[in-house]
Motif scaffolding. Structure first.
Motif, mmCIF file in Angstrom:
data_model
loop_
_atom_site.group_PDB
_atom_site.id
_atom_site.type_symbol
_atom_site.label_atom_id
_atom_site.label_comp_id
_atom_site.label_asym_id
_atom_site.label_seq_id
_atom_site.Cartn_x
_atom_site.Cartn_y
_atom_site.Cartn_z
ATOM 1 N N ARG A 284 46.767 26.662 36.778
ATOM 2 C CA ARG A 284 45.564 25.788 36.554
ATOM 3 C C ARG A 284 44.798 26.012 38.179
ATOM 4 O O ARG A 284 43.549 26.064 38.143
ATOM 5 N N ARG A 285 45.576 26.230 39.231
ATOM 6 C CA ARG A 285 44.688 26.423 40.375
ATOM 7 C C ARG A 285 44.215 27.651 40.539
ATOM 8 O O ARG A 285 42.869 28.061 40.834
ATOM 9 N N TYR A 286 44.806 28.806 39.927
ATOM 10 C CA TYR A 286 44.277 30.004 39.647
ATOM 11 C C TYR A 286 42.819 30.179 38.824
ATOM 12 O O TYR A 286 42.009 30.710 39.078
ATOM 13 N N LEU A 287 43.017 29.215 37.648
ATOM 14 C CA LEU A 287 41.900 29.356 36.656
ATOM 15 C C LEU A 287 40.781 28.510 37.357
ATOM 16 O O LEU A 287 39.715 29.016 37.388
ATOM 17 N N TYR A 288 41.259 27.566 38.029
ATOM 18 C CA TYR A 288 39.899 26.642 38.984
ATOM 19 C C TYR A 288 39.118 27.557 39.743
ATOM 20 O O TYR A 288 38.067 27.646 40.043
ATOM 21 N N LEU A 289 40.056 28.299 40.571
ATOM 22 C CA LEU A 289 39.302 29.230 41.629
ATOM 23 C C LEU A 289 38.638 30.365 41.024
ATOM 24 O O LEU A 289 37.715 30.986 41.747
ATOM 25 N N LYS A 290 39.028 30.829 39.997
ATOM 26 C CA LYS A 290 38.265 32.032 39.184
ATOM 27 C C LYS A 290 37.100 31.465 38.803
ATOM 28 O O LYS A 290 36.243 32.551 38.411
ATOM 29 N N THR A 291 36.693 29.954 38.517
ATOM 30 C CA THR A 291 35.651 29.545 37.755
ATOM 31 C C THR A 291 34.489 29.282 38.737
ATOM 32 O O THR A 291 34.587 28.370 39.705
ATOM 33 N N ASN A 292 33.488 30.103 38.769
ATOM 34 C CA ASN A 292 32.242 30.025 39.565
ATOM 35 C C ASN A 292 31.145 29.073 38.740
ATOM 36 O O ASN A 292 30.642 30.040 37.958
ATOM 37 N N PRO A 293 30.975 28.017 38.995
ATOM 38 C CA PRO A 293 30.047 27.343 38.217
ATOM 39 C C PRO A 293 28.560 27.789 38.357
ATOM 40 O O PRO A 293 27.913 27.729 37.457
ATOM 41 N N LYS A 294 28.141 28.378 39.595
ATOM 42 C CA LYS A 294 27.019 28.932 39.562
ATOM 43 C C LYS A 294 26.771 29.964 38.810
ATOM 44 O O LYS A 294 25.702 30.183 38.464
ATOM 45 N N GLU A 295 27.834 30.895 38.790
ATOM 46 C CA GLU A 295 27.577 32.201 37.930
ATOM 47 C C GLU A 295 27.261 31.798 36.250
ATOM 48 O O GLU A 295 26.713 32.296 35.480
ATOM 49 N N LEU A 296 28.288 30.461 35.767
ATOM 50 C CA LEU A 296 27.984 30.285 34.665
ATOM 51 C C LEU A 296 26.574 29.828 34.284
ATOM 52 O O LEU A 296 25.939 29.869 33.268
ATOM 53 N N VAL A 297 26.105 28.872 35.155
ATOM 54 C CA VAL A 297 24.869 28.172 35.017
ATOM 55 C C VAL A 297 23.659 29.548 35.036
ATOM 56 O O VAL A 297 22.848 29.554 33.995
ATOM 57 N N LYS A 332 43.189 31.634 48.078
ATOM 58 C CA LYS A 332 43.204 32.863 47.354
ATOM 59 C C LYS A 332 43.319 32.798 45.973
ATOM 60 O O LYS A 332 43.712 31.773 45.305
ATOM 61 N N THR A 333 42.750 33.763 44.893
ATOM 62 C CA THR A 333 42.841 33.663 43.536
ATOM 63 C C THR A 333 43.909 34.512 42.804
ATOM 64 O O THR A 333 43.238 35.495 42.076
ATOM 65 N N GLU A 334 45.037 34.521 43.189
ATOM 66 C CA GLU A 334 46.076 35.648 42.679
ATOM 67 C C GLU A 334 47.130 34.651 41.788
ATOM 68 O O GLU A 334 47.509 33.503 42.304
ATOM 69 N N TYR A 335 47.404 35.067 40.652
ATOM 70 C CA TYR A 335 48.342 34.397 39.782
ATOM 71 C C TYR A 335 49.601 35.207 39.720
ATOM 72 O O TYR A 335 49.391 36.387 39.228
ATOM 73 N N LYS A 336 50.697 34.901 40.265
ATOM 74 C CA LYS A 336 51.927 35.649 40.472
ATOM 75 C C LYS A 336 52.918 35.063 39.225
ATOM 76 O O LYS A 336 54.186 35.628 39.129
ATOM 77 N N GLY A 337 52.806 34.159 38.450
ATOM 78 C CA GLY A 337 53.723 33.500 37.437
ATOM 79 C C GLY A 337 53.888 34.082 36.395
ATOM 80 O O GLY A 337 53.509 35.459 36.062
ATOM 81 N N LYS A 338 54.748 33.723 35.430
ATOM 82 C CA LYS A 338 54.887 34.288 34.251
ATOM 83 C C LYS A 338 53.873 34.476 33.149
ATOM 84 O O LYS A 338 52.734 33.636 33.322
ATOM 85 N N LEU A 360 34.383 31.801 29.664
ATOM 86 C CA LEU A 360 35.769 31.544 30.381
ATOM 87 C C LEU A 360 36.730 32.459 29.894
ATOM 88 O O LEU A 360 37.697 32.918 30.734
ATOM 89 N N ARG A 361 36.973 32.926 28.782
ATOM 90 C CA ARG A 361 37.838 33.794 28.174
ATOM 91 C C ARG A 361 37.602 35.187 28.806
ATOM 92 O O ARG A 361 38.651 35.866 29.662
ATOM 93 N N LYS A 362 36.493 35.470 29.404
ATOM 94 C CA LYS A 362 36.308 37.093 29.972
ATOM 95 C C LYS A 362 36.879 36.863 31.395
ATOM 96 O O LYS A 362 37.241 37.727 31.794
ATOM 97 N N ILE A 363 36.431 35.681 32.166
ATOM 98 C CA ILE A 363 36.837 35.633 33.553
ATOM 99 C C ILE A 363 38.473 35.157 33.660
ATOM 100 O O ILE A 363 38.804 35.586 34.835
#
Length: 500
Positions: A284-297, A332-338, A360-363
């Protein structure tokens, strides 16, 4: 010749009557227009027409007297006294202070969502535990006067009393069932005329109102349908697409038929909800940090949308700007989980929803994260969101009244309307403490701090504020006032209908 004139007169009368009837379509969601049990904007829209409170909001969000003729407060700001107007329910029974007392007692008895906001009424917790009315700080002084005692001063009390959830009900006992049929008693200017047609709620106006337009709707029919709203408009089966997204081409087409538009849902927020039952904290933390709402707008390229960095709408007390959340995005925006796969619910009938889901699927997608787009009807999507069964969902919410607190209270634990997967005693305490603040500067900072606490749960990702809704009304309608909080907060008697 006489027969022709009679027939022509009958036809004109019939057309005139039809022209005073407003038809409003809704998705096939579960409707509950009990003011203390409603959960969605469509139920609220119906409830607001049938029931009214001591105070009210006008279409622009201003507070006005409604069933109360006047009010006054004590010097210590702990007691509010309301004097009721000489008004009746739709069955002719006078509205008294006893009904006000039972209405507020029922809120706490049921544990309704508004009870979380107004638990500063003295004795609220004791009453919920004992059901002893003598402990609750809502006391009739006379048949037409009611006194509220607060446990601490609150600058929000009148705003809370004005929401639809605090509408006065025809109850002599807070445990009694509320009759919502044709035989029921209603405090608003409309009452239920008929429920005979499946999926239809037929209302008729039974009294005048202070906010009546020159020609308000005489009858209103709310109906549930799985048919696309624009198609219903083409068939002349609906008179409103106010809350629905409509393409530019369809807007132009309807405009040629006489449809008009009014500003709506300017305070609404679009966001993503991540369910911790299916998506672990690290992801969830990774997804939040990957999401830049300015880019979406920027990608959506829609002037109506304004980037959201927090939960409180832009312009209301406590709204967050980019600098307020800069510390969250420094991580940091790195996901190391399974490796994990999850579905994100979206509405394929909404162009904006489709674009958001694909973005969202793309990013988010990577060798360890698979995002599956799960297109659902609006009703299915809402049901899964409210029941907390969605793994992830693109959601949208407006405000109940024009204050940042109206948003934050939905994140308070132990209340059914909290579908954001946040249960945190620190947040609960901070929300409660903010309610007691009389210093506006400190209160605004508290609202900001609360949002940051909520965002660090990474179950809610703000995207943007602004309306996806069209604000469209049919050629039957002459004028619709601006309603920035959405049609679900607008009393329909303010609408002016055209005459034949």
């Amino acid at each position: 010749m006489l027969m022709f004139l009679l027939l022509a007169s009958f036809a004109c009368t019939k057309r005139g009557k039809e022209n005073m009837e407003l038809r409003i379509n809704m998705p096939e969601v579960t409707i509950n227009y009990d003011p203390q049990k409603m959960e969605d904007m469509f139920s609220m829209m119906i409830a607001l027409q049938l029931f009214r409170g001591l105070m009210r909001y006008d279409a622009a969000g201003g507070i006005r007297l409604d069933l109360a003729a006047q009010w006054e407060k004590s010097k210590d700001n702990l007691k509010y006294t309301f004097k009721l107007k000489d008004m009746t329910f739709s069955n002719g029974k006078p509205i008294t202070s006893r009904h006000v007392q039972m209405t507020f007692a029922r809120m706490f008895f049921l544990g309704s969502s508004i009870a979380a906001d107004i638990d500063y009424i003295a004795g609220a917790k004791e009453f919920r535990a004992t059901q002893d009315l003598s402990k609750l700080g809502v006391r009739p002084i006379s048949e037409k006067e009611i006194e509220f005692t607060l446990s601490h001063p609150s600058a929000l009390f009148l705003k809370h009393v004005a929401v639809a959830d605090c509408s006065i009900l025809p109850l002599d006992d807070f445990k009694a069932n509320l009759d919502l049929t044709e035989a029921g008693a209603y405090s608003g200017p409309y009452k239920i005329k008929s429920l005979k047609v499946k999926n239809e709620y037929h209302l008729e106006k039974w009294r005048s109102d202070a906010l009546d337009s020159d020609n308000p709707p005489k009858e209103v029919i709310f109906f549930r349908s799985s048919i696309d709203g624009v198609e219903l408009a083409r068939r002349k089966l609906t008179d409103s697409l106010d809350a629905q997204p409509v393409s530019k081409a369809d807007t132009e087409m309807l405009g040629k038929s006489g449809w008009i538009s009014s500003p709506t849902e300017l305070t609404g927020e679009t966001f993503v909800i991540l369910n911790p039952k299916y998506i672990p904290s690290e992801l969830r933390r990774y997804l939040y940090l990957k999401t830049n709402p300015k880019e979406l707008v920027a990608t959506l390229n829609e002037p109506r949308f304004k980037t959201a960095f927090g939960l409180v709408p832009i312009g209301l007390s406590g709204d967050l700007d980019e600098s307020d959340v800069a510390d969250l995005y420094r991580e940091k925006t790195e996901y190391k989980g399974k490796k994990i796969s999850f579905k994100i619910d979206y509405d394929p009938e909404s162009e904006v929803n489709v674009k958001i889901a694909e973005w969202l699927r793309k990013i988010w997608s990577s060798d360890k994260v698979e995002v599956i787009l799960n297109g659902l009807s609006k009703s299915e999507k809402l049901d899964r969101m409210f029941s907390k069964k969605a793994e992830a969902t693109i959601g949208r919410k407006g405000v109940d009244y024009p204050d940042g607190f109206s948003v934050l209270t939905y994140f308070k634990g132990q209340y059914a309307s909290n579908y954001f997967h946040v249960e945190d005693k620190e947040i609960d305490k901070a929300i409660g403490d903010s309610l007691q603040m009389t210093d506006s500067v400190k209160q605004i900072q508290a609202y900001k701090d609360i949002q940051k606490l909520i965002l660090r749960h990474y179950t809610n990702i703000p995207l943007f504020f602004g309306s996806q809704a069209s604000g469209l009304w049919s050629e039957k309608v002459k004028r619709v006032p601006s309603h920035p909080m959405g049609a679900h907060t607008m009393p329909l008697e303010v609408i002016e209908m055209r005459t034949q």
